[in-house]
Design a protein around this motif. Structure first.
Motif, mmCIF file in Angstrom:
data_model
loop_
_atom_site.group_PDB
_atom_site.id
_atom_site.type_symbol
_atom_site.label_atom_id
_atom_site.label_comp_id
_atom_site.label_asym_id
_atom_site.label_seq_id
_atom_site.Cartn_x
_atom_site.Cartn_y
_atom_site.Cartn_z
ATOM 1 N N HIS A 1 0.765 -1.237 0.000
ATOM 2 C CA HIS A 1 0.000 0.000 0.000
ATOM 3 C C HIS A 1 0.803 1.300 0.000
ATOM 4 N N VAL A 2 2.029 1.273 0.421
ATOM 5 C CA VAL A 2 2.790 2.515 0.523
ATOM 6 C C VAL A 2 3.597 2.706 -0.762
ATOM 7 N N ARG A 3 3.391 3.841 -1.399
ATOM 8 C CA ARG A 3 4.085 4.165 -2.643
ATOM 9 C C ARG A 3 4.689 5.555 -2.544
ATOM 10 N N TRP A 4 5.828 5.727 -3.171
ATOM 11 C CA TRP A 4 6.488 7.023 -3.207
ATOM 12 C C TRP A 4 5.907 7.819 -4.362
ATOM 13 N N ASP A 5 5.346 8.965 -4.057
ATOM 14 C CA ASP A 5 4.831 9.858 -5.089
ATOM 15 C C ASP A 5 5.968 10.786 -5.501
ATOM 16 N N ILE A 6 6.829 10.269 -6.358
ATOM 17 C CA ILE A 6 8.021 11.014 -6.755
ATOM 18 C C ILE A 6 7.639 12.278 -7.530
ATOM 19 N N GLU A 7 6.533 12.220 -8.261
ATOM 20 C CA GLU A 7 6.101 13.393 -9.022
ATOM 21 C C GLU A 7 5.751 14.541 -8.072
ATOM 22 N N GLU A 8 5.118 14.227 -6.940
ATOM 23 C CA GLU A 8 4.781 15.252 -5.951
ATOM 24 C C GLU A 8 6.048 15.876 -5.366
ATOM 25 N N ASP A 9 7.026 15.042 -5.036
ATOM 26 C CA ASP A 9 8.287 15.567 -4.507
ATOM 27 C C ASP A 9 9.016 16.421 -5.536
ATOM 28 N N LEU A 10 9.013 15.982 -6.790
ATOM 29 C CA LEU A 10 9.649 16.770 -7.851
ATOM 30 C C LEU A 10 8.956 18.109 -8.038
ATOM 31 N N SER A 11 7.633 18.129 -7.892
ATOM 32 C CA SER A 11 6.898 19.383 -8.102
ATOM 33 C C SER A 11 7.295 20.436 -7.071
ATOM 34 N N ARG A 12 7.687 20.022 -5.890
ATOM 35 C CA ARG A 12 8.155 20.974 -4.872
ATOM 36 C C ARG A 12 9.489 21.601 -5.279
ATOM 37 N N LEU A 13 10.267 20.874 -6.050
ATOM 38 C CA LEU A 13 11.585 21.368 -6.465
ATOM 39 C C LEU A 13 11.540 22.169 -7.762
ATOM 40 N N ILE A 14 10.797 21.657 -8.753
ATOM 41 C CA ILE A 14 10.871 22.261 -10.083
ATOM 42 C C ILE A 14 9.542 22.782 -10.596
ATOM 43 N N GLY A 15 8.480 22.624 -9.821
ATOM 44 C CA GLY A 15 7.166 23.092 -10.255
ATOM 45 C C GLY A 15 6.310 21.961 -10.784
ATOM 46 N N ASP A 16 5.002 22.230 -10.859
ATOM 47 C CA ASP A 16 4.045 21.179 -11.245
ATOM 48 C C ASP A 16 4.196 20.702 -12.686
ATOM 49 N N ALA A 17 4.257 21.634 -13.624
ATOM 50 C CA ALA A 17 4.288 21.249 -15.038
ATOM 51 C C ALA A 17 5.541 20.440 -15.398
ATOM 52 N N PRO A 18 6.746 20.900 -15.028
ATOM 53 C CA PRO A 18 7.925 20.086 -15.358
ATOM 54 C C PRO A 18 7.913 18.730 -14.636
ATOM 55 N N ALA A 19 7.424 18.706 -13.406
ATOM 56 C CA ALA A 19 7.363 17.437 -12.665
ATOM 57 C C ALA A 19 6.403 16.472 -13.349
ATOM 58 N N HIS A 20 5.264 16.977 -13.814
ATOM 59 C CA HIS A 20 4.294 16.126 -14.510
ATOM 60 C C HIS A 20 4.892 15.587 -15.811
ATOM 61 N N THR A 21 5.604 16.449 -16.532
ATOM 62 C CA THR A 21 6.249 16.015 -17.782
ATOM 63 C C THR A 21 7.277 14.925 -17.508
ATOM 64 N N LEU A 22 8.107 15.126 -16.490
ATOM 65 C CA LEU A 22 9.096 14.092 -16.136
ATOM 66 C C LEU A 22 8.407 12.808 -15.686
ATOM 67 N N GLY A 23 7.293 12.947 -14.984
ATOM 68 C CA GLY A 23 6.529 11.763 -14.564
ATOM 69 C C GLY A 23 6.014 10.981 -15.759
ATOM 70 N N GLN A 24 5.492 11.693 -16.768
ATOM 71 C CA GLN A 24 5.015 11.032 -17.984
ATOM 72 C C GLN A 24 6.155 10.320 -18.705
ATOM 73 N N ILE A 25 7.289 10.977 -18.791
ATOM 74 C CA ILE A 25 8.458 10.363 -19.445
ATOM 75 C C ILE A 25 8.883 9.110 -18.684
ATOM 76 N N GLY A 26 8.923 9.202 -17.366
ATOM 77 C CA GLY A 26 9.301 8.053 -16.549
ATOM 78 C C GLY A 26 8.330 6.890 -16.707
ATOM 79 N N ARG A 27 7.023 7.185 -16.720
ATOM 80 C CA ARG A 27 6.026 6.126 -16.895
ATOM 81 C C ARG A 27 6.142 5.491 -18.283
ATOM 82 N N ALA A 28 6.388 6.302 -19.305
ATOM 83 C CA ALA A 28 6.542 5.773 -20.660
ATOM 84 C C ALA A 28 7.792 4.893 -20.754
ATOM 85 N N ALA A 29 8.879 5.340 -20.143
ATOM 86 C CA ALA A 29 10.117 4.547 -20.160
ATOM 87 C C ALA A 29 9.925 3.232 -19.413
ATOM 88 N N THR A 30 9.238 3.280 -18.279
ATOM 89 C CA THR A 30 8.975 2.061 -17.517
ATOM 90 C C THR A 30 8.120 1.093 -18.319
#
Length: 181
Positions: free
Chosen positions: A133-162
């Motif tokens: 049940h416990v999952r790391w929301d890496i996109e949420e953590d990234l959004s704190r560092l680089i903002g929502d839009a870039p974090a979402h884009t990186l999340g999409q790239i990561g999901r596509a690569a996976t």
């Protein structure tokens, strides 16, 4: 005529390198400390996970795979800390798959590897709940560092690569099965 897959060669190479190369003790300890920090960061985002760990404060869990061992202990805060190596484990979880390549394929497919469980049943049930049940929301953590839009884009790239890597592993596993027949 049976032909061998290049993946079997890579698997053998990985297994040999893994058994021959041993990192220095200080590097292993530092890696364990960083891993505990990451695990606690993830646990702090899930209140129910901390409550479950709080019930087991002072109890130790040992994770093992081949010669790699991670010995953790539940803290009074409902988090994790490295356990003293001499502390007996209340629960030992041993990955039964010996091959690094086969283990990586299992994990990349999204499957769980075979585990031998020894010790406290309730602690094992709560550790299993944490894993499920416990999952790391890496996109949420990234959004704190680089903002929502870039974090979402990186999340999409990561999901596509996976997804592409999982598809590749599935195709490679299927091809290996056909060449062995």
């Amino acid at each position: 005529m049976a032909t061998s897959s290049p993946f079997s060669f890579l698997g053998t190479l990985l297994d040999r390198a893994g058994s021959a190369l041993q990192p220095p003790a200080w590097a292993v300890e530092e890696f364990h400390r960083r891993l505990v920090l990451l695990l606690n960061h993830v646990l702090m985002q899930e209140e129910q996970a901390m409550e479950r760990l709080l019930r087991h404060q002072g109890r130790a869990v040992r994770f093992q795979w081949r010669h790699f061992t991670l010995h953790l202990q539940a803290t009074p805060a409902g988090l994790l800390d490295l356990a003293d190596p001499l502390t007996p484990a209340d629960l030992t979880l041993t990955v039964t798959e010996e091959s690094a390549a086969a283990l990586a394929q299992t994990l990349l497919r999204g499957d769980k590897p075979g585990i031998r469980i020894e010790g406290d049943v309730q602690l094992a049930a709560d550790v299993n709940w944490l894993i499920e049940h416990v999952r790391w929301d890496i996109e949420e953590d990234l959004s704190r560092l680089i903002g929502d839009a870039p974090a979402h884009t990186l999340g999409q790239i990561g999901r596509a690569a996976t997804a592409a890597l999982q598809k590749f592993v599935a195709l490679a596993s299927g091809a290996r099965g056909k060449t062995a027949a």
